[in-house]
Write a protein that holds these residues in place. Structure first.
Motif, PDB file in Angstrom:
ATOM      1  N   ARG A   1      27.442  10.701  41.200  1.00 47.79           N
ATOM      2  CA  ARG A   1      26.502  10.857  40.612  1.00 47.79           C
ATOM      3  C   ARG A   1      25.928   9.724  39.675  1.00 47.79           C
ATOM      4  NH1 ARG A   1      26.571  17.297  38.440  1.00 47.79           N
ATOM      5  NH2 ARG A   1      28.924  16.337  37.975  1.00 47.79           N
TER       6      ARG A   1
ATOM      7  N   GLU B   1      26.468  13.890  33.887  1.00 49.54           N
ATOM      8  CA  GLU B   1      26.574  14.292  34.683  1.00 49.54           C
ATOM      9  C   GLU B   1      25.509  15.904  35.058  1.00 49.54           C
ATOM     10  OE1 GLU B   1      30.209  15.783  33.492  1.00 49.54           O
ATOM     11  OE2 GLU B   1      30.647  13.802  32.165  1.00 49.54           O
ATOM     12  N   ASP B   2      24.482  16.090  35.171  1.00 43.04           N
ATOM     13  CA  ASP B   2      22.946  16.611  34.639  1.00 43.04           C
ATOM     14  C   ASP B   2      22.475  16.813  36.333  1.00 43.04           C
ATOM     15  OD1 ASP B   2      24.468  18.731  32.398  1.00 43.04           O
ATOM     16  OD2 ASP B   2      22.759  17.071  31.106  1.00 43.04           O
ATOM     17  N   ILE B   3      22.360  15.502  37.013  1.00 42.30           N
ATOM     18  CA  ILE B   3      21.953  14.845  37.619  1.00 42.30           C
ATOM     19  C   ILE B   3      22.641  15.910  38.686  1.00 42.30           C
ATOM     20  CG2 ILE B   3      21.145  13.568  39.640  1.00 42.30           C
ATOM     21  CD1 ILE B   3      21.559  11.235  37.141  1.00 42.30           C
ATOM     22  N   GLU B   4      21.381  16.359  39.435  1.00 41.90           N
ATOM     23  CA  GLU B   4      21.598  17.387  40.304  1.00 41.90           C
ATOM     24  C   GLU B   4      20.447  16.824  41.828  1.00 41.90           C
ATOM     25  OE1 GLU B   4      24.277  18.692  41.444  1.00 41.90           O
ATOM     26  OE2 GLU B   4      24.566  19.560  39.316  1.00 41.90           O
TER      27      GLU B   4
END
Lengths: 555, 465
Positions: free
Chosen positions: A322, A350-353
């Motif tokens: 990420r 860290e919030d990327i999906e």
């Protein structure tokens, strides 16, 4: 020493002249929109690329001495008086300066012909370098291509990304190869009798049918036998290797601006942020010694950006990482910043999906922060890039219409409509996020025009023109004029934006002396915020006496 | 003339934006244009004191910069040679077959505190077509004066549920550590006035001994129910301690003839049953598969050592290793709690000292030297916090506490030893690569270690005993 004398001395010493317009002055001449870097030169030597050395240099061995050189955040070179990039062998103004039709953007640098119409293709050899499968082919017209494929486990993604980025970069103004998605059958491929396979040491051996079958076994073939590939037409000219990430090519007298100082390379960082192209390195650029189209006796070097398959989240997807787009592959900065926080700091990625659609990489608008863009490897032009470079690039990329972007995505020929829809939507969202951010870092006034009598100066507020923020009601423009000596002329004006974000200042009077040289300082106020000024330098054309804009500087 | 025309077309009228320029640029079209560096039209530039005075620090940094460049030059040259002669490809070509399944290649590693060990390794990863592997290794130097090992396993030959492995080797370690037996404090060798009886006096002195070890081990690993496997093994060993160590030989400081097997060596057979439950998982799809974020690793084994000839061994060995991985935040901030119990049933004079459970070193009771403590029972508690740094690196801090006991009945919360420290691990997408660790303890000392073994790796435990 009197206080006044001391003040004058300090002022002189610090260079902070009393005038708010500083010492910058332009030559009273037309703005340069083309430079001559096409003077004939003998064939330069091929630049060898040593990957291990390149990365060691980029990360440490050149980076440390470079840091000790104390580069001073110098503004980009290779710009004209309007802070734009003139046409050259590096960059040709396209969508940034003129209207392009949807078809023109869709077509890219090619003719629009589908190479699959000219089968069977004769395989002349296998691709050297890189892990993926590839062949060198000739079509029935004798046109030579590199035929590339997606990984078997990952069909469509890489070739689609390449096409989208290639088309968009071309429309932006960069030189790129002519790439196209092709669909064909196994029967469209024939191995030439003189076809060869080259190993990593450059050793050649005849290519056999088994080599072809072995390679085809590594790629995805549809149930109906259809094979998806990407053709990349061989560039015309003699390849000279990649573009160094600093300095100039010593045997090219036309290459006169250090590459890390070039606006067109520095500004590329904002475009690559938009496109999540992180595989940025010398090996993904190429210099070609070309023959001039009008004079076969003239040769010079043309500079290309190549190989975009890992863009649009491809690196993050295949590497399951990420941090791609936020940090170098080995990033000491983030390592040292994170170490003392004991994990309490939540890093921006860290919030990327991964989006829940097939065929696209780790490419989303959620979590995108244009200012944090970092390629996977150190690339010195991006280290030098400043907000003016990014603003220049943002001005270009925001000019793509949704229709143009969708047309480019169509060219990628995703097999699933929802993949294409995600890609188009994300490109548009990130396009606007990129422009919004960089337009906020400078005074985003552009498209300046001066009336024939020099009294009316009009401009676009790009934030409003592209409706990036609903700030029309709280925006105003405040201008003052100064003469060549930096003294106020007494003229002031305030303007409000019109419906389309265009505004005009009126009543400007150019002074009689020094060909009417004037500097108009325009400040934009939005709500409680004052954006940094833009200085417009005006003067009369010496022969006709007609007022004109001779320069612009953003602060 | 041409430029005036261009100017009027493109800028002068304002409305010129949007007009189409000539389709192609060629040398004739730009013949009158200025060169690239003269396109900006700047007659005089803004002044900046900071920029103008930059020559001062630049001058000051000139010599250091040149010195660094000089130091870097050999590295650059080496990098160039690495590329130019395609060293990795040449290495593979020279030492491996085309498919990469067979190779003979040099190996070298630095064992912390012992120096360089180098030699040759032969590997075949697919001998008979079902992933059967063969490994042969011979190396010399560092911790091992001589090191020979061979192993062969069944790969997929017995299916996915069973794996048979045969391993054997011979090692000569001339500088293994001996600190006596027990939890005693360490004294310097200068303070020792008479030799210490290690069976009754736990005074710790930093000494060394030499060990010649020959062994053969056959093991069968069976996957049972989900996350659970059993390993049955039998091992035969011969150990000799009769030759002196390179320096500070333990015979000069301890009454080593009181230790079992010292004079004639030891010969034993050791069958063992190991049960392992491992349901550890990574925290998210973007974390290396080598890094667990949640789940348990429970490992217990029971073995029986039977000595022959002069070896008095006739005891059980039991152990339990419980590790609990707790996802504290976002799948890559992980707390690891660990309890370890390791014991033998033999009296001290009936068991070779090398078979006693031990603590110390870079894995168990970090912050102390290797084999610092040994006795009939060892207990260890550990708290480790791991947090992701970058895609390829994870940092960790830890506190280890534990001690050895003469008997499990002696257990009390007193005189526990405690080590602490931290480190950085490097890992690829799928596997652990290396770690650098800094550790100390309440008893002082600083231990820097570089290791290719993870602390919380199952294989390490498997091979450790």
């Amino acid at each position: 020493m009197s206080g006044r004398a001391l003040l004058l001395l300090v002022t002189a010493a610090t260079g902070c002249a009393a005038s708010p317009v500083g010492q910058l002055r332009f030559v009273n001449r037309p703005v340069v929109w083309r430079v001559n870097d096409r003077r004939p030169i003998p064939r330069p030597a091929e630049r060898s690329y040593a990957q291990f050395l390149y990365f060691n240099d980029a990360y440490v061995l050149r980076r440390v001495p470079r840091a000790l050189e104390l580069r001073s955040g110098r503004r980009a070179m290779g710009v004209n008086a309007m802070d734009e990039v003139p046409d050259s062998t590096w960059f040709v103004n396209r969508i940034g300066r003129r209207a392009m039709s949807v078809d023109e953007v869709r077509r890219g640098p090619g003719t629009g012909e589908d190479p699959a119409r000219f089968t069977p293709w004769t395989i002349k050899g296998t691709k050297v370098g890189g892990a993926s499968v590839g062949f060198i082919i000739k079509d029935t017209r004798g046109v030579k291509y590199l035929l590339k494929f997606d990984e078997k486990s990952n069909p469509v993604m890489e070739t689609a990304a390449d096409i989208i980025v290639q088309r968009l970069l071309h429309a932006c103004g960069y030189n790129v190869p002519e790439d196209n998605i092709v669909h064909f059958k196994r029967s469209d491929l024939r191995v030439a009798r003189d076809a060869v396979v080259r190993d990593t040491f450059g050793n050649k051996r005849p290519m056999t049918q088994k080599d072809l079958e072995d390679n085809l076994a590594r790629i995805h073939i549809g149930p109906d036998g259809a094979i998806r590939g990407m053709t990349s037409r061989f560039l015309e000219g003699v390849p000279l290797g990649g573009i160094a990430i600093e300095g100039t090519r010593p045997d090219d007298p036309n290459d006169r601006i250090p590459h890390d100082m070039r606006r067109d390379l520095r500004g590329l960082s904002a475009i690559y942020a938009w496109l999540q192209q992180t595989d940025v390195k010398e090996a993904n650029t190429l210099d070609m010694w070309v023959t001039d189209p009008a004079d076969p006796g003239v040769h010079y070097v043309k500079h290309y950006q190549i190989d975009f398959g890992m863009a649009l989240g491809g690196t993050g997807y295949t590497g399951k990482s990420r941090q791609v787009g936020f940090a170098h592959a080995t990033d000491v900065k983030y390592l040292l910043l994170t170490l003392p926080t004991f994990g309490l700091w939540v890093r921006p990625w860290e919030d990327i999906e991964q989006p829940a659609v097939p065929e696209v990489g780790l490419y989303t608008a959620e979590g995108y922060r244009p200012e944090l863009y970092t390629p996977s490897f150190p690339y010195y032009p991006f280290y030098e890039a400043d907000r003016f470079d990014s603003f220049w690039a943002a001005k270009i990329l925001i000019r793509f219409t949704p229709e143009q972007i969708r047309a480019v995505v169509d060219e990628a020929r995703y097999s699933e409509a929802r993949s294409a829809e995600h890609m188009a939507r994300t490109l548009i969202e990130r396009q606007r996020m990129t422009a919004r951010y960089w337009f906020n870092q400078v005074n985003p006034l552009d498209g300046f025009t001066l009336s024939d009598d020099g009294a009316r100066l009009c401009f676009d507020d790009l934030t409003l023109r592209h409706r990036l923020e609903p700030v029309r009601g709280i925006t105003s423009y405040h201008a003052r004029a100064f003469d060549h000596g930096g003294r106020p002329t007494g003229w002031r004006d305030t303007a409000l934006p019109g419906e389309a974000g265009r505004a005009c200042l009126t009543g400007i009077r150019l002074p009689a002396e020094r060909q009417g040289y004037s500097i108009v300082r325009v400040v934009t106020r939005r709500g409680g915020r004052t954006l940094p000024p833009v200085h417009l330098h005006l003067a009369r054309e010496p022969r006709s006496g007609r007022p004109r804009i001779i320069g612009l500087r953003r602060y | 003339m041409r430029w005036t025309l261009v100017w009027v077309l493109l800028v002068g009228g304002g409305a010129a934006w949007g007009q189409t320029p000539p389709a192609t640029l060629d040398a004739r079209a730009v013949a009158d244009a200025p060169p690239p560096e003269r396109s900006d039209g700047v007659a005089s530039e803004d002044e900046s004191l900071a920029r103008d005075l930059l020559w001062v620090p630049r001058l000051a940094l000139y010599v250091p910069r040149r010195a660094i460049e000089l130091v870097f030059e050999p590295l650059r040259a080496a990098s160039f040679v690495w590329d130019r002669f395609r060293i990795p490809e040449r290495f593979k070509e020279a030492f491996f077959n085309e498919s990469g399944t067979f190779g003979i290649f040099p190996v070298a590693f630095v064992d912390t505190g012992f120096g360089l060990n180098a030699g040759l390794r032969l590997m075949h990863s697919d001998m008979f077509g079902a992933g059967e592997s063969l490994l042969l290794r011979a190396s010399f130097g560092g911790r091992y004066q001589q090191f020979y090992s061979a192993s062969i396993d069944s790969g997929r030959r017995l299916g996915n549920r069973f794996k048979l492995k045969l391993r054997g080797g011979y090692e000569v370690g001339p500088q293994d550590a001996f600190y006596g037996i027990g939890n005693g404090d360490q004294v310097s060798r200068d303070q020792v006035t008479q030799r210490v009886d290690p069976l009754v006096d736990d005074t710790a002195i930093s000494t060394q001994y030499r060990k010649d070890l020959a062994y053969a081990k056959l093991s069968l690993e069976a996957k049972l129910i989900r996350h659970t496997k059993a390993t049955v093994s039998v091992e035969g060993r011969y150990q000799d301690f009769s030759r002196p160590a390179d320096e500070a030989d333990f015979n000069n400081y301890y009454l080593v003839n009181r230790l079992a097997g010292i004079e004639q060596g030891t010969y034993d057979v050791y069958p063992q049953l190991r049960l392992t439950f491992d349901n550890r998982q990574t925290g998210h799809a973007y974390m290396s598969e080598a890094m667990s974020a949640r789940g348990f690793y429970l490992n217990g084994w029971l073995g029986y050592a039977k000595g022959f000839r002069t070896d008095p061994s006739n005891h059980l060995r039991y152990a339990a290793d419980l590790q609990w991985f707790i996802d504290v935040l976002r799948g890559d901030r992980v707390l690891i709690l660990r309890l370890l119990l390791d014991g033998v049933t033999a009296d001290l004079d009936k068991i070779p000292f090398v078979d006693l459970p031990d603590l110390g070193g870079p894995l168990l009771l970090r912050g102390y030297p290797i084999d610092r403590f040994r006795d009939r029972v060892a207990t260890l508690g550990s708290v480790e916090y791991q947090y992701n740094l970058t895609f390829q690196t994870t940092a960790y801090v830890f506190i280890d506490t534990g001690r050895v006991w003469r008997s499990l009945e002696d257990f009390a919360f007193e005189r526990f030893r405690m080590g602490f420290g931290g480190g950085i691990m490097a890992h690829s997408r799928t596997s652990f690569l290396a770690r650098v660790q800094l550790a100390s303890s309440i008893d002082g000392g600083l231990f820097v270690s570089f290791s290719l073994d993870p602390v919380y790796d199952t294989r390490t435990r498997e091979e450790a005993k």
